[in-house]
Design a protein around this motif. Structure first.
Motif, mmCIF file in Angstrom:
data_model
loop_
_atom_site.group_PDB
_atom_site.id
_atom_site.type_symbol
_atom_site.label_atom_id
_atom_site.label_comp_id
_atom_site.label_asym_id
_atom_site.label_seq_id
_atom_site.Cartn_x
_atom_site.Cartn_y
_atom_site.Cartn_z
ATOM 1 N N PHE A 98 0.750 -1.148 -0.053
ATOM 2 C CA PHE A 98 0.025 -0.060 -0.014
ATOM 3 C C PHE A 98 0.811 1.381 -0.057
ATOM 4 C CE2 PHE A 98 -2.271 3.320 2.442
ATOM 5 C CZ PHE A 98 -3.097 3.585 1.497
ATOM 6 N N VAL A 99 1.884 1.249 1.073
ATOM 7 C CA VAL A 99 2.773 2.422 1.120
ATOM 8 C C VAL A 99 3.457 2.785 -0.232
ATOM 9 C CG1 VAL A 99 4.494 3.453 2.261
ATOM 10 C CG2 VAL A 99 2.703 2.531 3.650
ATOM 11 N N GLY A 100 4.087 1.424 -0.863
ATOM 12 C CA GLY A 100 4.529 1.621 -2.066
ATOM 13 C C GLY A 100 4.093 2.077 -3.266
ATOM 14 N N SER A 101 2.761 1.938 -3.119
ATOM 15 C CA SER A 101 1.743 2.400 -4.251
ATOM 16 C C SER A 101 1.029 3.740 -4.265
ATOM 17 C CB SER A 101 0.619 1.263 -4.711
ATOM 18 O OG SER A 101 -0.299 1.221 -3.494
ATOM 19 N N VAL A 102 1.025 4.730 -2.948
ATOM 20 C CA VAL A 102 0.447 5.713 -2.862
ATOM 21 C C VAL A 102 1.287 6.973 -3.821
ATOM 22 C CG1 VAL A 102 -0.263 5.247 -0.929
ATOM 23 C CG2 VAL A 102 1.720 6.378 -0.830
ATOM 24 N N SER A 103 0.708 7.847 -3.950
ATOM 25 C CA SER A 103 1.308 9.115 -4.755
ATOM 26 C C SER A 103 2.343 9.725 -3.868
ATOM 27 C CB SER A 103 0.130 10.004 -5.328
ATOM 28 O OG SER A 103 -0.258 10.838 -3.879
ATOM 29 N N ASP A 104 3.187 10.482 -4.365
ATOM 30 C CA ASP A 104 3.961 11.413 -3.460
ATOM 31 C C ASP A 104 3.253 11.995 -2.332
ATOM 32 O OD1 ASP A 104 6.144 10.054 -4.679
ATOM 33 O OD2 ASP A 104 6.432 11.826 -6.207
ATOM 34 N N ALA A 105 2.329 12.920 -2.901
ATOM 35 C CA ALA A 105 1.449 13.779 -2.083
ATOM 36 C C ALA A 105 0.816 12.758 -1.026
ATOM 37 C CB ALA A 105 0.540 14.402 -2.746
ATOM 38 N N ASP A 106 0.182 11.759 -1.062
ATOM 39 C CA ASP A 106 -0.371 10.786 -0.102
ATOM 40 C C ASP A 106 0.931 10.329 0.784
ATOM 41 O OD1 ASP A 106 -2.880 11.050 -1.186
ATOM 42 O OD2 ASP A 106 -2.926 9.303 -2.105
ATOM 43 N N ALA A 107 1.990 10.318 0.229
ATOM 44 C CA ALA A 107 3.160 9.602 1.092
ATOM 45 C C ALA A 107 3.636 10.709 2.209
ATOM 46 C CB ALA A 107 4.216 9.277 0.241
ATOM 47 N N VAL A 108 3.746 12.020 1.428
ATOM 48 C CA VAL A 108 3.824 13.040 2.509
ATOM 49 C C VAL A 108 2.853 13.378 3.779
ATOM 50 C CG1 VAL A 108 3.963 15.597 2.728
ATOM 51 C CG2 VAL A 108 5.191 14.354 0.943
ATOM 52 N N THR A 109 1.575 13.159 3.200
ATOM 53 C CA THR A 109 0.595 13.255 4.155
ATOM 54 C C THR A 109 0.429 12.140 5.286
ATOM 55 O OG1 THR A 109 -0.950 14.233 2.427
ATOM 56 C CG2 THR A 109 -2.047 13.027 4.277
ATOM 57 N N LEU A 110 0.852 10.802 4.856
ATOM 58 C CA LEU A 110 1.015 9.716 5.809
ATOM 59 C C LEU A 110 2.291 9.906 6.696
ATOM 60 C CD1 LEU A 110 0.470 6.495 3.391
ATOM 61 C CD2 LEU A 110 -0.734 7.167 5.298
ATOM 62 N N ARG A 111 3.209 10.437 6.177
ATOM 63 C CA ARG A 111 4.270 10.866 7.034
ATOM 64 C C ARG A 111 4.029 11.756 8.259
ATOM 65 N NH1 ARG A 111 7.059 11.049 2.416
ATOM 66 N NH2 ARG A 111 8.358 9.150 1.893
ATOM 67 N N GLN A 112 3.052 12.789 7.654
ATOM 68 C CA GLN A 112 2.866 14.023 8.597
ATOM 69 C C GLN A 112 1.765 13.244 9.641
ATOM 70 O OE1 GLN A 112 1.171 16.756 5.834
ATOM 71 N NE2 GLN A 112 3.160 18.005 5.549
ATOM 72 N N LEU A 113 1.059 12.761 9.235
ATOM 73 C CA LEU A 113 0.009 12.079 10.367
ATOM 74 C C LEU A 113 0.618 10.942 11.182
ATOM 75 C CD1 LEU A 113 -3.103 11.161 7.690
ATOM 76 C CD2 LEU A 113 -2.902 12.740 9.412
ATOM 77 N N LEU A 114 1.612 10.083 10.794
ATOM 78 C CA LEU A 114 2.385 9.295 11.585
ATOM 79 C C LEU A 114 3.040 10.286 12.659
ATOM 80 C CD1 LEU A 114 3.390 6.572 9.067
ATOM 81 C CD2 LEU A 114 1.722 6.377 11.156
ATOM 82 N N ARG A 115 3.836 11.108 12.025
ATOM 83 C CA ARG A 115 4.691 12.210 13.149
ATOM 84 C C ARG A 115 3.766 12.794 14.203
ATOM 85 N NH1 ARG A 115 6.927 15.029 8.923
ATOM 86 N NH2 ARG A 115 7.833 13.652 7.691
ATOM 87 N N ALA A 116 2.521 13.140 13.794
ATOM 88 C CA ALA A 116 1.640 13.926 14.800
ATOM 89 C C ALA A 116 1.271 12.938 15.718
ATOM 90 C CB ALA A 116 0.363 14.588 13.672
ATOM 91 N N GLU A 117 0.841 11.336 15.299
ATOM 92 C CA GLU A 117 0.615 10.422 16.126
ATOM 93 C C GLU A 117 1.633 10.079 17.057
ATOM 94 O OE1 GLU A 117 -2.336 8.359 17.725
ATOM 95 O OE2 GLU A 117 -2.824 9.765 15.910
ATOM 96 N N ASP A 118 3.001 10.038 16.776
ATOM 97 C CA ASP A 118 4.068 9.737 17.479
ATOM 98 C C ASP A 118 4.424 10.946 18.832
ATOM 99 O OD1 ASP A 118 4.790 7.725 16.164
ATOM 100 O OD2 ASP A 118 6.233 8.390 15.160
ATOM 101 N N LEU A 119 4.073 12.282 18.372
ATOM 102 C CA LEU A 119 3.706 13.453 19.161
ATOM 103 C C LEU A 119 2.794 13.242 20.201
ATOM 104 C CD1 LEU A 119 4.642 16.477 16.993
ATOM 105 C CD2 LEU A 119 6.234 14.974 18.440
ATOM 106 N N ARG A 120 1.884 12.764 19.876
ATOM 107 C CA ARG A 120 0.578 12.622 20.844
ATOM 108 C C ARG A 120 0.835 11.271 21.748
ATOM 109 N NH1 ARG A 120 -4.425 12.168 17.287
ATOM 110 N NH2 ARG A 120 -3.089 13.295 15.445
#
Length: 124
Positions: A101-123
């Motif tokens: 799944f991660v390997g098939s997402v667009s670059d923009a979606d990959a950036v969004t996923l990274r941001q969401l995971l980072r925000a989750e890590d911070l919480r």
């Protein structure tokens, strides 16, 4: 793989109308929306679909007014996320599915996923 919460084609069209509406809708409202999109259906057919959707827990109805008005129980994003969880839960190799799944997402979606995971890590 059949997902339990999968909507049929007509159910999906009705739910899309409900999700897109700013307020509760009647079967007649949905009938008009679908007709404008080139799909003509009887109000009785739509009432049957709403009855099924209510039994499945997708909509709730306000029966204090006529015609009945229907609202989504949860937003579209919740439904899609639940489908993703269900499909992932049915996999024998979750890591492989996630990697694919991660390997098939667009670059923009990959950036969004990274941001969401980072925000989750911070919480957490």
């Amino acid at each position: 793989m059949q997902v339990a919460n999968t909507l049929g084609e007509l159910e999906r069209a009705v739910m899309d109308a409900v999700w897109d509406a700013a307020e509760p809708v009647s079967a007649y409202d949905v009938q008009d929306l679908l007709e404008a999109a080139g799909r003509s259906l009887a109000a009785t057919t739509l009432l049957t679909v709403f009855s099924r959707l209510e039994k499945k827990g997708f909509v709730t109805s306000d029966r204090a007014v006529r015609p009945y008005r229907y609202s989504a129980v949860a937003p579209r994003e919740y439904h899609v996320a639940e489908l993703m969880h269900e499909v992932l839960g049915g996999s024998r190799d979750r890591t492989a599915v996630l990697a694919r799944f991660v390997g098939s997402v667009s670059d923009a979606d990959a950036v969004t996923l990274r941001q969401l995971l980072r925000a989750e890590d911070l919480r957490g």
